[in-house]
Design an enzyme around this catalytic site. Structure first.
Site, PDB file in Angstrom:
ATOM      1  N   TYR A  34     -95.474 -36.507 -65.908  1.00 13.74           N
ATOM      2  CA  TYR A  34     -94.326 -36.422 -66.796  1.00 13.74           C
ATOM      3  C   TYR A  34     -94.688 -35.567 -68.003  1.00 13.74           C
ATOM      4  CZ  TYR A  34     -89.735 -37.465 -68.421  1.00 13.74           C
ATOM      5  OH  TYR A  34     -88.443 -37.320 -68.827  1.00 13.74           O
ATOM      6  N   ARG A  57     -80.384 -29.122 -70.632  1.00 15.62           N
ATOM      7  CA  ARG A  57     -81.219 -29.303 -71.825  1.00 15.62           C
ATOM      8  C   ARG A  57     -82.488 -30.036 -71.419  1.00 15.62           C
ATOM      9  NH1 ARG A  57     -83.095 -32.685 -75.330  1.00 15.62           N
ATOM     10  NH2 ARG A  57     -82.327 -34.366 -74.021  1.00 15.62           N
ATOM     11  N   LYS A  64     -89.046 -39.160 -63.653  1.00 13.29           N
ATOM     12  CA  LYS A  64     -88.558 -40.419 -64.225  1.00 13.29           C
ATOM     13  C   LYS A  64     -88.605 -41.546 -63.197  1.00 13.29           C
ATOM     14  CE  LYS A  64     -86.980 -39.500 -68.502  1.00 13.29           C
ATOM     15  NZ  LYS A  64     -87.233 -40.266 -69.718  1.00 13.29           N
ATOM     16  N   GLU A 104     -79.699 -37.844 -67.641  1.00  8.36           N
ATOM     17  CA  GLU A 104     -80.952 -37.308 -68.162  1.00  8.36           C
ATOM     18  C   GLU A 104     -80.823 -35.819 -68.498  1.00  8.36           C
ATOM     19  OE1 GLU A 104     -84.547 -38.172 -69.594  1.00  8.36           O
ATOM     20  OE2 GLU A 104     -83.466 -39.623 -68.355  1.00  8.36           O
ATOM     21  N   ASP A 105     -81.146 -35.469 -69.728  1.00 10.91           N
ATOM     22  CA  ASP A 105     -81.238 -34.072 -70.162  1.00 10.91           C
ATOM     23  C   ASP A 105     -79.953 -33.279 -69.962  1.00 10.91           C
ATOM     24  OD1 ASP A 105     -83.729 -34.630 -71.017  1.00 10.91           O
ATOM     25  OD2 ASP A 105     -84.804 -33.402 -69.578  1.00 10.91           O
ATOM     26  N   ASP A 143     -80.918 -41.996 -71.196  1.00  5.81           N
ATOM     27  CA  ASP A 143     -82.259 -42.210 -71.732  1.00  5.81           C
ATOM     28  C   ASP A 143     -82.500 -41.391 -72.992  1.00  5.81           C
ATOM     29  OD1 ASP A 143     -84.801 -43.484 -71.548  1.00  5.81           O
ATOM     30  OD2 ASP A 143     -85.664 -41.601 -70.833  1.00  5.81           O
ATOM     31  N   ASP A 144     -81.898 -40.206 -73.083  1.00  6.30           N
ATOM     32  CA  ASP A 144     -82.092 -39.358 -74.258  1.00  6.30           C
ATOM     33  C   ASP A 144     -81.445 -39.969 -75.494  1.00  6.30           C
ATOM     34  OD1 ASP A 144     -83.333 -37.174 -72.725  1.00  6.30           O
ATOM     35  OD2 ASP A 144     -81.344 -36.976 -71.852  1.00  6.30           O
ATOM     36  N   ASN A 166     -90.472 -33.068 -77.570  1.00  6.22           N
ATOM     37  CA  ASN A 166     -91.304 -32.761 -76.399  1.00  6.22           C
ATOM     38  C   ASN A 166     -91.017 -31.345 -75.910  1.00  6.22           C
ATOM     39  OD1 ASN A 166     -92.614 -35.313 -76.024  1.00  6.22           O
ATOM     40  ND2 ASN A 166     -90.686 -36.148 -75.278  1.00  6.22           N
TER      41      ASN A 166
END
Length: 582
Positions: free
Chosen positions: A130, A183, A201, A273-274, A296-297, A438
């Site tokens: 990850y 993203r 993930k 996610e993203d 999650d973000d 990150n």
């Protein structure tokens, strides 16, 4: 003994896929598995099924029973020796991406050995599978792509997404991680190559949270990419067109969401996610009342940061309401964290959340978010527009607001300069600095910089890992506000309870459960998060608290509630130990 199979609601698997051929999902650990329950396959096929392949660990009896004679060298190796051999091999690779490729190759050939390595060497291998390495892997995904590890749903599948979902070989799925690749971490639009994120993930859902791999499904929604470099890359694996937006995008996502519900039932957890800010908030708001959804973000990051803040209070003193927060970055992560902090303060002092927002300030690319900018702000930023004169630049905001806690979620590296950290240290005995962006290259500052510029007085946490740092004879261990602390245990708790919706109270419960795992020994090293080596125990405690909150809120469907939720969580966790195929 209860296992993950007991938590599978087979009634929710309405249509699609094939059954559990080897009856593994309903067997206890000490029960032999017969691979021929439904049909007889050759030993050659058995060896090439990553879910059941054991390589040289097949015993003499298994080789006789399953037509493996001659297909393997004569030696029989234990799983422990295989693990030692693989770790020796992986450590020989000096380039992180090469380690990533080796781990993914193992996952594609021997699933149990992959998870055994990851569980037993979590602190060493988490950065490999990850962040930060997965970012580079996504950038180069087309070049390193060998085997598909999930479902790709593109504009070509519009009108037949349900049919596409049925092509996935598992009948029962309980966790889906989905991205549209717009993203990815702090790297921007990587289109279809964002698949590395859902794959990574879900590997952590299994390794850290114990969710059975067969219940996990990575999905990438491909609506194109605006990344010219990828569009011109001959190895790019996605649609070669600009991103679809507006009605075309919304219709595809709507078809996807309802196809998932029709195919897998009400209680499949869909983790966004993203996604880019404008879609992430909209999707979460649109589907949170009709689906079991989690971003999650926004929510996972908020929960793990809040946990760090709650544990840091032991070092800082006071309550959350006594502190002043300044964020660099007002996107998904920044506003999500700020919202959860305000919610927790309201839980503690009983005051309206609007009042508790007043000590939380956000800086975006145009400067401090203030009331005079309200008309031009996106909706998710408006609650943070406080009365104050306009201020441009983070350094000026720090000088004016004088925060006790500085949090970076900008996605842009090197923003916490020497002057800013020194200012934080000048009006705080113990400044808390969280550089959360990150991958590592995008961190707002390094651990070494935070400790050195604050003369060893800062508490520091980051999104990606930093090594311990010695300053004037004292060794500091940087905290890692990694979402991996939260989402695997959170997902397990949702599955355990059979929750039908995600509630903010469940996020607060997860944060408090994580904070409670930090000991005095950890505090002495400046740590505000427990070591990842204990992550399965941590995840079990988080799962228990999340499940308990779901039962309390009336959202749970697996009744009656177990007497000991921690014990229940530990017993249902997937074990990567090899099974006996006799």
């Amino acid at each position: 003994m209860k296992n993950c199979g007991d938590l599978v609601d087979n009634k929710s698997a309405i249509v699609g896929g094939v059954g559990d051929m080897y009856s593994e999902d309903s067997a206890t650990l000490d029960q032999p598995i017969t691979p021929w329950t439904i049909s007889v396959a050759s030993g050659y096929s058995l060896m090439r099924d990553p879910r059941y392949n054991k390589g040289l660990a097949f015993t003499e009896k298994e080789r006789d029973a399953h037509y493996l004679r001659g297909l393997l060298p004569p030696v029989v190796l234990s799983q422990e020796l295989q693990e030692k051999k693989m770790m020796n091999l992986i450590r020989q690779y000096e380039v992180p991406l090469h380690r990533y490729i080796a781990m993914i190759g193992l996952q594609e050939t021997n699933e149990r050995l992959f998870y055994k390595l990851l569980i037993d060497n979590v602190e060493e291998l988490l950065p490999v599978v990850y962040t930060p390495t997965v970012g580079e892997a996504c950038q180069k995904y087309g070049s390193i792509f060998k085997h598909s590890q999930g479902l790709y749903i593109s504009l070509k599948e519009k009108g037949k997404i349900l049919e596409t979902l049925k092509n996935w070989p598992e009948r029962t799925v309980q966790v889906i991680v989905v991205t549209d690749g717009e993203r990815i971490l702090g790297l921007g639009d990587l289109g279809c190559q964002g698949m590395g994120i859902p794959v990574g993930k879900l590997a952590l859902y299994t390794a850290l949270g114990g969710v059975r791999p067969s219940l996990c499904l990575p999905i990438t929604i491909d609506v194109g990419t605006n990344n010219e470099k990828l569009l011109n890359d001959e190895f790019y694996i996605g649609l070669r067109q600009k991103r679809a937006t507006g009605k075309e995008y919304d219709e595809l996502l709507q078809e996807f969401m309802y196809a998932v519900k029709q195919n897998y039932g009400e209680k499949v957890l869909i983790q966004f996610e993203d996604f880019a800010n404008h879609n992430a908030f909209e999707l979460l708001a649109r589907y949170s009342s009709s689906h079991l959804v989690f971003n999650d973000d926004i929510q996972g990051t908020a929960a793990v940061v809040l946990a760090g803040l709650l544990s840091a209070l032991r070092l800082l003193g006071g309550t959350l309401a006594d502190h002043t927060f300044l964020f660099l970055g007002a996107g998904e992560a920044g506003t999500g964290i700020a919202d959860l902090i305000a919610l927790e303060i309201s839980e503690q002092n009983g005051k309206p959340i609007e009042e508790n927002r007043k000590n939380i300030w956000l800086v975006d690319s145009k400067g401090l978010i203030v009331s005079s900018r309200k008309e031009s702000l996106q909706d998710f930023k408006k609650p943070w527009a406080h009365e104050h004169e306009p201020i441009t630049g983070l350094i000026n905001a720090v000088k004016a607001i004088k925060p006790t806690i500085l949090i970076g979620t900008s996605g842009v590296g090197k923003q916490f300069t020497k002057e800013i950290v020194e200012d934080m240290a000048s009006f705080n005995k113990t400044p808390l600095i969280m550089a959360l962006s990150n991958p590592t290259s995008q961190a707002e500052c390094t651990a070494e910089e935070a400790y050195t510029w604050s003369e060893g007085r800062a508490i520091f946490a980051s999104g990606s890992p930093f090594d311990p740092f010695e300053y004037e004879g004292k060794t500091f261990v940087p905290g890692q506000a990694n979402n991996a602390y939260i989402f695997p245990g959170f997902g397990l708790g949702v599955i355990m309870a059979g929750s039908i919706r995600v509630h903010n109270g469940m996020l607060l419960a997860a944060s408090k459960a994580l904070a409670s795992q930090v000991t005095e020994e950890h505090y002495e090293k400046g740590m505000i998060y427990p070591p990842l080596t204990n992550i399965r125990k941590i995840s079990a405690n988080i799962a228990a608290e999340v499940a308990a909150k779901a039962y309390e809120l009336g959202l749970a469907s697996h009744l009656p509630q177990p007497e000991d939720l921690v014990e229940s969580a530990e017993k249902c966790m997937y074990s990567p130990v090899y099974r006996s195929y006799l």
